[in-house]
Design an enzyme around this catalytic site. Structure first.
Site, mmCIF file in Angstrom:
data_model
loop_
_atom_site.group_PDB
_atom_site.id
_atom_site.type_symbol
_atom_site.label_atom_id
_atom_site.label_comp_id
_atom_site.label_asym_id
_atom_site.label_seq_id
_atom_site.Cartn_x
_atom_site.Cartn_y
_atom_site.Cartn_z
ATOM 1 N N GLY A 10 5.537 15.708 -3.363
ATOM 2 C CA GLY A 10 5.070 14.322 -3.534
ATOM 3 C C GLY A 10 5.705 13.684 -4.763
ATOM 4 O O GLY A 10 6.565 14.279 -5.417
ATOM 5 N N GLY A 102 -9.705 29.395 -5.185
ATOM 6 C CA GLY A 102 -9.808 30.782 -4.717
ATOM 7 C C GLY A 102 -8.549 31.564 -5.050
ATOM 8 O O GLY A 102 -8.608 32.712 -5.517
ATOM 9 N N ALA A 114 -5.602 17.859 -10.263
ATOM 10 C CA ALA A 114 -5.222 16.452 -10.400
ATOM 11 C C ALA A 114 -6.410 15.617 -9.944
ATOM 12 O O ALA A 114 -6.640 15.453 -8.749
ATOM 13 C CB ALA A 114 -4.005 16.144 -9.540
ATOM 14 N N TYR A 145 -11.522 9.153 -0.899
ATOM 15 C CA TYR A 145 -10.703 9.683 -2.004
ATOM 16 C C TYR A 145 -11.589 9.934 -3.224
ATOM 17 O O TYR A 145 -11.583 11.019 -3.798
ATOM 18 C CB TYR A 145 -9.614 8.669 -2.328
ATOM 19 C CG TYR A 145 -8.612 9.105 -3.374
ATOM 20 C CD1 TYR A 145 -7.763 10.185 -3.152
ATOM 21 C CD2 TYR A 145 -8.492 8.409 -4.579
ATOM 22 C CE1 TYR A 145 -6.824 10.562 -4.113
ATOM 23 C CE2 TYR A 145 -7.555 8.785 -5.531
ATOM 24 C CZ TYR A 145 -6.724 9.861 -5.298
ATOM 25 O OH TYR A 145 -5.787 10.223 -6.247
ATOM 26 N N ARG A 186 1.263 0.685 -2.632
ATOM 27 C CA ARG A 186 0.716 0.386 -3.947
ATOM 28 C C ARG A 186 1.441 -0.804 -4.568
ATOM 29 O O ARG A 186 2.533 -1.184 -4.118
ATOM 30 C CB ARG A 186 0.810 1.611 -4.857
ATOM 31 C CG ARG A 186 -0.326 2.568 -4.543
ATOM 32 C CD ARG A 186 -0.348 3.731 -5.463
ATOM 33 N NE ARG A 186 0.568 4.759 -5.009
ATOM 34 C CZ ARG A 186 0.544 6.007 -5.463
ATOM 35 N NH1 ARG A 186 -0.347 6.370 -6.357
ATOM 36 N NH2 ARG A 186 1.400 6.899 -5.007
HETATM 37 N N1 UDP Z 1 -2.180 -4.917 -5.046
HETATM 38 C C1 UDP Z 1 -1.632 -6.162 -4.793
HETATM 39 N N2 UDP Z 1 -0.646 -6.263 -3.854
HETATM 40 C C2 UDP Z 1 -0.129 -5.195 -3.181
HETATM 41 C C3 UDP Z 1 -0.668 -3.932 -3.472
HETATM 42 C C4 UDP Z 1 -1.695 -3.811 -4.404
HETATM 43 O O1 UDP Z 1 -2.056 -7.162 -5.379
HETATM 44 O O2 UDP Z 1 0.782 -5.390 -2.351
HETATM 45 C C5 UDP Z 1 -3.262 -4.826 -6.023
HETATM 46 C C6 UDP Z 1 -4.474 -4.019 -5.567
HETATM 47 O O3 UDP Z 1 -5.385 -4.836 -4.876
HETATM 48 C C7 UDP Z 1 -5.022 -3.517 -6.881
HETATM 49 C C8 UDP Z 1 -3.787 -3.346 -7.758
HETATM 50 O O4 UDP Z 1 -2.771 -4.129 -7.158
HETATM 51 O O5 UDP Z 1 -5.883 -4.466 -7.477
HETATM 52 C C9 UDP Z 1 -3.300 -1.916 -7.846
HETATM 53 O O6 UDP Z 1 -3.268 -1.415 -6.543
HETATM 54 P P1 UDP Z 1 -2.603 -0.056 -6.126
HETATM 55 O O7 UDP Z 1 -2.670 0.028 -4.645
HETATM 56 O O8 UDP Z 1 -1.280 0.043 -6.768
HETATM 57 O O9 UDP Z 1 -3.484 1.094 -6.766
HETATM 58 P P2 UDP Z 1 -5.024 1.223 -7.203
HETATM 59 O O10 UDP Z 1 -4.959 1.081 -8.681
HETATM 60 O O11 UDP Z 1 -5.863 0.162 -6.575
HETATM 61 O O12 UDP Z 1 -5.367 2.588 -6.745
#
Ligand code: UDP
Length: 315
Positions: A10, A102, A114, A145, A186
């Site tokens: 990953g 384990g 993590a 999650y 993300r």
């Molecule tokens: N976000 C956004 N546009 C995108 C993807 C994410 O505005 O295309 C926003 C999301 O709603 C959050 C922040 O960016 O408030 C960070 O989101 P991410 O998915 O990176 O990770 P998170 O911190 O939420 O796990």
């Protein structure tokens, strides 16, 4: 030292494989490639001290010989991924943690989990310190999650307290860098891909929610220091430099010199409104703090995304 890294193909896992190999470890990387990618470890295949085993760590794990360290990094980690893979996310956080604990117990190995800033949910305390118990919706879409990781922390502490296992728990805040998937959903990969392709930048909500982004090399150093420490309670690892998502989108437009427009989309359910790690514990006990500022980190990440987009166009 022989070190097992689950999720080693990953984003974070593959950087950990690199780092532990550099430190002279023999690395055994386990990954079922559900969200990981063989491309992330292609440069390591054939190295004598590196073994890749395609494996689902929710099943019983058997590895011959002595093991010194087990790092459990396998899990979908982007909100989009855990919405698509809710059962797998719950299983790898619960059963996967059980199996890896384990294995560590059997081999009398150090163990590092993590964990995540998501254990704080949509926090009502700011910045978040380890003593805050969080504000999580257990039955919302992110619950798969958040609750899996909260269970994983509880299980890890139980193995430490009951079996005397040498365990560590890293609460990892938003981390970025090369090898993030273009389509991982993300904020950072989406914004950079959109900016480079000239597509609209999709800011969710009004963009006033905040995050604090840590460059991957800093995070990996923190993980290594934590593993070798004697801190058994959870510890935050992240960069406290906080920014709104709207400002972040504008920053990415600037560094990519893109003409893309910002488009506002609905805010996902239970999206945390604020997030910033209190890292005083990591500073005090690990003598660790991030060194790479956002401009430097984004510049390095941008190089990676440019070539990854070129590759994907060729394919
Ligand atoms: N976000 C956004 N546009 C995108 C993807 C994410 O505005 O295309 C926003 C999301 O709603 C959050 C922040 O960016 O408030 C960070 O989101 P991410 O998915 O990176 O990770 P998170 O911190 O939420 O796990």
């Amino acid at each position: 030292m022989r070190t097992v890294i689950t999720g080693g193909a990953g984003f974070l896992g593959s950087h950990l494989c690199d780092y532990f190999l550099e430190k002279g470890h023999t690395v055994i990387c386990l990954d079922n490639l559900l969200t990981g990618s063989a491309d992330n470890i292609a440069h390591l295949l054939g190295i004598e001290n590196f073994t890749f085993i395609k494996y689902n760590v929710t099943e019983y794990i058997h590895i011959d010989g002595e093991i010194d360290n087990v790092l459990h990094f396998a899990s979908p980690a982007s909100p989009i991924d855990y919405l698509k893979l809710p059962i797998q996310t719950l299983k790898v956080g619960s059963l996967g943690t059980l199996r890896t604990l384990g294995l560590a117990k059997d081999k009398n190995a150090r163990y590092l989990l993590a964990s995540t800033s998501e254990v704080y949910g949509d926090p009502q305390v700011h910045p978040q310190s380890e003593s805050y118990w969080g504000h999580v919706n257990p039955v919302g879409p992110r619950g798969v999650y958040d609750e899996a990781k909260r269970f994983a922390e509880a299980l890890t502490m139980a193995y430490h307290r009951y079996h005397g296992l040498d365990t560590k728990i890293a609460r990892i805040f938003n981390t970025y860098g090369p090898r993030m998937r273009l389509e991982d959903g993300r904020a950072l990969p989406s914004f950079i891909s959109q900016a480079l392709k000239g597509d609209d930048i999709t800011v969710f909500g009004d963009g006033s929610q905040t995050r604090s982004f840590c460059y991957v090399s800093d995070l990996v150093e923190g993980i290594y220091k934590l593993l070798l420490s004697d801190v058994h309670e959870p510890i935050n690892l992240g960069n406290p430099n906080e920014i709104t998502i709207f400002q972040f989108a504008k920053e990415i437009l600037e560094i990519t010199r893109s003409n893309s427009k910002i488009e506002f989309k609905p805010l996902p359910v239970d999206d945390p409104k604020i997030r910033q790690p209190d890292i005083s514990k990591a500073k005090r006990f690990l003598n660790w703090e991030p060194k790479v500022d956002r401009l430097e980190g984004l510049t390095k990440t941008l190089e990676y995304f440019r070539s990854a987009i070129m590759e994907s166009v060729k394919k």
